[in-house]
Scaffold this motif. Structure first.
Motif, PDB file in Angstrom:
ATOM      1  N   ALA A  42     -14.841   8.234  17.605  1.00  0.00           N
ATOM      2  CA  ALA A  42     -16.055   8.129  16.769  1.00  0.00           C
ATOM      3  C   ALA A  42     -16.342   9.454  16.066  1.00  0.00           C
ATOM      4  O   ALA A  42     -17.448   9.990  16.134  1.00  0.00           O
ATOM      5  CB  ALA A  42     -17.250   7.668  17.594  1.00  0.00           C
ATOM      6  N   SER A  43     -15.281   9.968  15.401  1.00  0.00           N
ATOM      7  CA  SER A  43     -15.411  11.215  14.622  1.00  0.00           C
ATOM      8  C   SER A  43     -15.922  12.364  15.481  1.00  0.00           C
ATOM      9  O   SER A  43     -16.856  13.076  15.115  1.00  0.00           O
ATOM     10  CB  SER A  43     -16.339  10.998  13.422  1.00  0.00           C
ATOM     11  N   GLY A  44     -15.305  12.515  16.645  1.00  0.00           N
ATOM     12  CA  GLY A  44     -15.677  13.627  17.512  1.00  0.00           C
ATOM     13  C   GLY A  44     -16.959  13.400  18.280  1.00  0.00           C
ATOM     14  O   GLY A  44     -17.576  14.339  18.763  1.00  0.00           O
ATOM     15  N   ASP A  74     -27.879   5.672  21.799  1.00  0.00           N
ATOM     16  CA  ASP A  74     -27.543   4.282  22.121  1.00  0.00           C
ATOM     17  C   ASP A  74     -26.089   3.957  21.822  1.00  0.00           C
ATOM     18  O   ASP A  74     -25.652   2.829  22.002  1.00  0.00           O
ATOM     19  CB  ASP A  74     -28.460   3.323  21.361  1.00  0.00           C
ATOM     20  N   GLY A  75     -25.318   4.950  21.344  1.00  0.00           N
ATOM     21  CA  GLY A  75     -23.901   4.741  21.081  1.00  0.00           C
ATOM     22  C   GLY A  75     -23.564   4.359  19.655  1.00  0.00           C
ATOM     23  O   GLY A  75     -22.391   4.195  19.322  1.00  0.00           O
ATOM     24  N   THR A  76     -24.558   4.240  18.792  1.00  0.00           N
ATOM     25  CA  THR A  76     -24.294   3.864  17.403  1.00  0.00           C
ATOM     26  C   THR A  76     -23.901   5.094  16.604  1.00  0.00           C
ATOM     27  O   THR A  76     -24.538   6.156  16.716  1.00  0.00           O
ATOM     28  CB  THR A  76     -25.536   3.212  16.763  1.00  0.00           C
ATOM     29  N   THR A  77     -22.853   4.983  15.793  1.00  0.00           N
ATOM     30  CA  THR A  77     -22.382   6.119  14.998  1.00  0.00           C
ATOM     31  C   THR A  77     -23.463   6.576  14.033  1.00  0.00           C
ATOM     32  O   THR A  77     -24.228   5.768  13.519  1.00  0.00           O
ATOM     33  CB  THR A  77     -21.108   5.752  14.221  1.00  0.00           C
ATOM     34  N   THR A  78     -23.511   7.867  13.787  1.00  0.00           N
ATOM     35  CA  THR A  78     -24.539   8.405  12.897  1.00  0.00           C
ATOM     36  C   THR A  78     -24.339   7.932  11.463  1.00  0.00           C
ATOM     37  O   THR A  78     -25.285   7.933  10.676  1.00  0.00           O
ATOM     38  CB  THR A  78     -24.538   9.938  12.944  1.00  0.00           C
ATOM     39  N   SER A  79     -23.148   7.537  11.121  1.00  0.00           N
ATOM     40  CA  SER A  79     -22.861   6.914   9.823  1.00  0.00           C
ATOM     41  C   SER A  79     -21.711   5.943  10.040  1.00  0.00           C
ATOM     42  O   SER A  79     -20.884   6.140  10.946  1.00  0.00           O
ATOM     43  CB  SER A  79     -22.491   7.968   8.771  1.00  0.00           C
ATOM     44  N   GLY A  83     -15.933   0.708  12.297  1.00  0.00           N
ATOM     45  CA  GLY A  83     -16.380   1.244  13.571  1.00  0.00           C
ATOM     46  C   GLY A  83     -15.380   2.123  14.295  1.00  0.00           C
ATOM     47  O   GLY A  83     -14.246   2.309  13.858  1.00  0.00           O
ATOM     48  N   PRO A  84     -15.787   2.679  15.431  1.00  0.00           N
ATOM     49  CA  PRO A  84     -14.932   3.613  16.178  1.00  0.00           C
ATOM     50  C   PRO A  84     -13.658   2.989  16.729  1.00  0.00           C
ATOM     51  O   PRO A  84     -12.702   3.696  17.001  1.00  0.00           O
ATOM     52  CB  PRO A  84     -15.847   4.105  17.310  1.00  0.00           C
ATOM     53  N   ASN A  90     -21.171   0.500  17.024  1.00  0.00           N
ATOM     54  CA  ASN A  90     -21.705   1.003  18.293  1.00  0.00           C
ATOM     55  C   ASN A  90     -20.549   1.135  19.277  1.00  0.00           C
ATOM     56  O   ASN A  90     -19.828   0.163  19.521  1.00  0.00           O
ATOM     57  CB  ASN A  90     -22.766   0.046  18.841  1.00  0.00           C
ATOM     58  N   ILE A  91     -20.345   2.311  19.844  1.00  0.00           N
ATOM     59  CA  ILE A  91     -19.179   2.548  20.695  1.00  0.00           C
ATOM     60  C   ILE A  91     -19.208   1.702  21.953  1.00  0.00           C
ATOM     61  O   ILE A  91     -18.163   1.273  22.450  1.00  0.00           O
ATOM     62  CB  ILE A  91     -19.035   4.052  21.038  1.00  0.00           C
TER      63      ILE A  91
END
Length: 595
Positions: free
Chosen positions: A133-135, A141-146, A180-181, A206-207
């Motif tokens: 997930a881009s580092g 909550d596990g959701t990527t910032t973008s 997604g990741p 969301n991871i």
């Protein structure tokens, strides 16, 4: 001296020997009798024993080709051994991402124990697909910032996959993109998407959701991932490329040798991708070959010196078999308890009174503090907040359960809570996620929507003959501070006296669903414009002036006069000399109720 590879091998540098070493290490770590499938020599196609899947999780989208750092000993006359990990930075996995991998493993261990999914496999795929997930750029909550999006799958250098989700996940209504990741294409996510963090949503960005979905996807078709054949088929079902298989296996072996947690957002970012079109060769890397025997150099005679201490005998160069990767022991970094596991109790962090009007946001936020056995605050622990009871109140995004990480002060603050239309009390419960510890309950209450004024929109007298119905429609408007008050509950009661609002037992009445007389109604609500048309009102045989009182939450009140006159006598002579009255006493046409 041992030859050494560079820290990172670029795409195309993954030799058959390196891949075979990774698979050999994997086989060595499995149960006795497990046989590894032979690694193919073709960098792009699967082996002859593999059945190509109809489709893959990623649509065979591009992936990162960076490999783990390797250090291969190569003493004279000795066959190179299994690579040894030497890069601790690369072994770091962002905290939330690592937790998502481990939670997915635990979930599958319960739901599908025969699959034997190791979290290290999810970590290997997550590394290759998105660099964790881009580092680790994810929220609590596990959701990527973008959003993480792969390239457009339009057939130009990639698969040609027409849009399947109307752009809902990837924002593209023409072609699909991996999302997604864990890089699911929308059509795969539609069938395999999961809610891994219990927030009521299935979000590929969301991871927690994506890791659990990836685990279930890899376990499909009854695969046993402790067997090499099942493991390879699972990885190839994700991306049908032998090069992809070797890359994932390299990271899988690497993570099996040890990992550690790093703060979110600080993970090592990958560089090279399989869709690179302009690959610039890196510095030359020495090949792992045995050097020629050294020749003694001529030396000049020197004066005698005192005898030196005996030299330590050289280590024998007898070849040794590849060692089995050691499993983590208690106390190792890989088995150190997570912050959540160190929590001994949670307590209310002075959340304040939880009260709101229907449809509005609660003014206070729910807060819980996590502490360890010594009473110290525990940071980065996962606290679950769940809405319990008969209510339609929700957290942001319509969720009934959320996971929040505690701060350095040990406090977790739940997202904003919004009241629904149901009034009354309910509970918000805070617990330590995944732990059997007592929780904390917070009582919340919702009151009805308010209006501070009521007024009638018409001005005609409200009159009916005894035994007839009131022909005039009654419409009222509710306002709050001068603005229309929508969806406000209104109570209508026939009262005995303006100063004594006791429900009357005689005079005008409404009808219930069974057609029976009632003189009080509570299920009335204004519309979106604050307007309400009352149900029809009927007169009994009592004559006189009666009162109808309307009230709302917030102080809105209105009292109306209802007059009932005597019924006309059939056949009586009118006083003005017109024809006698003939027919029923009820009006010929009743005013229709406005919807």
């Amino acid at each position: 001296m041992a030859a050494q590879f560079g820290r990172r091998l670029r795409r195309g540098a993954t030799s058959t020997a390196v891949a075979a070493a990774a698979v050999a290490a994997l086989s060595a770590s499995q149960a006795p009798g497990v046989t590894s499938a032979a690694a193919g020599t073709d960098g792009n196609s699967a082996g002859t024993n593999d059945t190509p899947p109809a489709s893959t999780a990623t649509g065979d989208s591009p992936y990162y080709t960076d490999l783990p750092p390797l250090n291969t000993p190569n003493k004279p006359g000795v066959t190179p051994q299994t690579p040894v990990v030497t890069g601790p930075a690369e072994a770091g996995i962002p905290a939330t991402v690592l937790d998502a991998y481990k939670r997915a493993e635990a979930s599958l261990k319960s739901a599908d124990p025969a699959c034997r999914l190791p979290w290290q496999l999810l970590a290997a795929i997550g590394k290759v697909e998105s660099g964790h997930a881009s580092g680790g750029r994810v929220g609590a909550d596990g959701t990527t910032t973008s959003p993480i999006l792969g390239p457009v799958l339009n057939g130009v250098g990639f698969a040609n996959i027409s849009d399947t989700d109307d752009g809902a996940y990837d924002g593209d209504r023409t072609h699909d993109r991996a999302v997604g990741p864990m890089q699911f294409i929308p059509s795969t996510w539609a069938g395999w998407g999961q809610d891994g963090n219990g927030d009521g949503a299935k979000d590929p960005n969301n991871i927690y959701d994506a890791a659990l979905a990836a685990g279930k996807y890899l376990c499909a078709d009854g695969r046993d991932l402790s067997q090499s054949a099942g493991l390879e088929r699972a990885i190839l079902s994700y991306n049908h490329s032998r090069e992809y298989l070797r890359t994932v296996l390299s990271w899988f072996d690497f993570y099996n040798r040890g990992t550690h947690e790093v703060p979110d957002g600080t993970g090592v970012l990958p560089v090279d991708r399989s869709d690179d079109t302009d690959v610039t060769p890196g510095p030359a890397r020495p090949a792992p070959v045995a050097p020629a025997p050294a020749k003694p150099a001529p030396v000049k005679p020197a004066a005698p010196k005192p005898p030196a201490a005996p030299a330590t005998p050289a280590e024998p160069t007898t070849p040794t078999a590849p060692s089995t990767p050691s499993k983590p022991e208690p106390g190792d970094d890989t088995t150190a308890p997570t912050p959540t596991e160190t929590v001994a109790r949670i307590e209310d962090a002075v959340s304040g009174t939880l009260a709101a009007t229907a449809g509005e946001e609660f003014g206070e936020r729910v807060k819980a503090r996590a502490k360890n056995r010594a009473g110290a605050a525990v940071g980065k622990a996962e606290i679950a907040f769940e809405i319990v009871g008969d209510t339609d109140a929700r957290f942001t995004k319509g969720r009934t359960k959320v996971l929040v990480a505690t701060g350095d002060d040990g406090i977790a603050i739940a997202p904003a809570l919004t009241a629904g239309e149901k009034t009354g009390e309910f509970t918000v419960r805070a617990t330590v996620n995944g732990r059997d510890l007592p929780g904390v309950d917070y009582l919340a209450s919702v009151t009805g929507r308010r209006a501070d004024a009521l007024e009638r929109t018409g001005d005609k007298a409200l009159t009916a003959a005894a035994g007839a119905e009131f022909a005039e429609e009654i419409e009222v408007k509710a306002t709050l501070k001068g603005a229309a008050a929508d969806r406000v509950a209104v109570t209508a009661t026939m009262i005995t006296d303006a100063d004594d609002p006791t429900e009357n037992t005689d005079g005008p009445y409404f009808k219930d669903a069974d057609g029976k007389p009632v003189r009080g109604l509570t299920e009335l609500k204004t519309d979106e414009n604050g307007l309400l048309v009352l149900p029809k009102i009927y007169a009994d045989d009592a004559e006189g002036t009666f009162l109808l009182r309307l009230t709302t939450e917030g102080g809105g009140s209105l009292t109306l006069e209802l007059k009932v006159t005597s019924a006309p006598v059939v056949g009586a002579e009118p006083v003005d000399g017109t024809e006698p009255v003939v027919g029923a006493t009820e009006p010929a046409v009743a005013a229709e109720r406005r919807d």
